[in-house]
Motif scaffolding. Structure first.
Motif, short mmCIF file in Angstrom:
data_model
loop_
_atom_site.label_atom_id
_atom_site.label_comp_id
_atom_site.label_asym_id
_atom_site.label_seq_id
_atom_site.Cartn_x
_atom_site.Cartn_y
_atom_site.Cartn_z
N SER A 133 -2.92 -10.51 -5.81
CA SER A 133 -1.58 -10.02 -6.12
C SER A 133 -1.47 -8.51 -5.91
N VAL A 134 -0.31 -8.12 -5.38
CA VAL A 134 0.08 -6.72 -5.25
C VAL A 134 1.47 -6.62 -5.85
N TYR A 135 1.74 -5.56 -6.61
CA TYR A 135 3.02 -5.44 -7.33
C TYR A 135 3.85 -4.28 -6.79
N THR A 136 5.17 -4.50 -6.73
CA THR A 136 6.10 -3.43 -6.40
C THR A 136 7.21 -3.44 -7.44
N THR A 137 7.90 -2.33 -7.56
CA THR A 137 8.91 -2.18 -8.60
C THR A 137 10.25 -2.80 -8.21
N LEU A 138 10.94 -3.29 -9.21
CA LEU A 138 12.34 -3.71 -9.10
C LEU A 138 13.20 -2.89 -10.06
#
Length: 184
Positions: free
Chosen positions: A31-36
């Motif tokens: 998993s890699v996370y980006t902002t919303l």
């Protein structure tokens, strides 16, 4: 005959498990996370009459997420590196109620660096589905495939104690599954 059947039975029993397992294509999924977070996304369009808006949020590997907010309902459009837009239509596939998004997007990926390849996207959609109790929210995880043909939502994971793990398992095999249609 009995001896041959006894030898084949373990292999036959394993077939359904192998069919349900995600295809291994070298690198394990992670998993890699980006902002919303609206404060960290860029507003690219606002409609004065309705107050609707569209924001551009960061993605990975050349992908971008467009967050649309219309009539207090939200959805995401995935923009691929070739600039094609793929609407996920959360407002028809996940919930028709008032909704908001969780603070981040989870990308299921293979590879690293320039070889990073997103295969699925997981986004939390918080829905108000009971107009009689507006403060009650139901949290869903929307799982979308980014490979295997059309970019679309394949799973709507309800509010379970292990929802995050269920969503990751669904994402890891989403590329081979059909798209969800509008909720009835």
């Amino acid at each position: 005959m009995t001896t041959m059947l006894a030898r084949c039975t373990p292999a036959l029993l394993a077939l359904p498990l192998l069919a349900a397992a995600p295809a291994q294509q070298g690198d394990p999924l992670r998993s890699v996370y980006t902002t919303l977070d609206p404060a960290q996304c860029r507003t690219i369009r606002t409609y004065e009459e309705t107050g609707d808006s569209e924001q551009r949020c960061p993605g990975i590997a050349g992908h971008v997420l467009l967050v649309s907010d219309g009539d207090a309902r939200v959805s995401v459009t995935v923009v691929t590196p070739d600039r094609r837009q793929h609407p996920l239509d959360y407002w028809t596939v996940i919930t028709s109620g008032f909704s908001s998004l969780g603070p981040r997007a989870e990308w299921r990926v293979r590879g690293t660096g320039r070889a990073l390849r997103p295969v699925a996207l997981i986004v939390r959609v918080n829905a108000n589905e009971d107009p009689e109790v507006p403060e009650r929210r139901t949290s869903y995880l929307a799982v979308a495939r980014l490979t295997g043909g059309r970019v679309c939502v394949t799973h709507r994971i309800g509010p379970y104690a292990n929802a995050n793990e269920l969503a990751r398992q669904a994402a890891d095999r989403a590329g081979t599954l059909p798209c969800l249609g509008p909720r009835q």
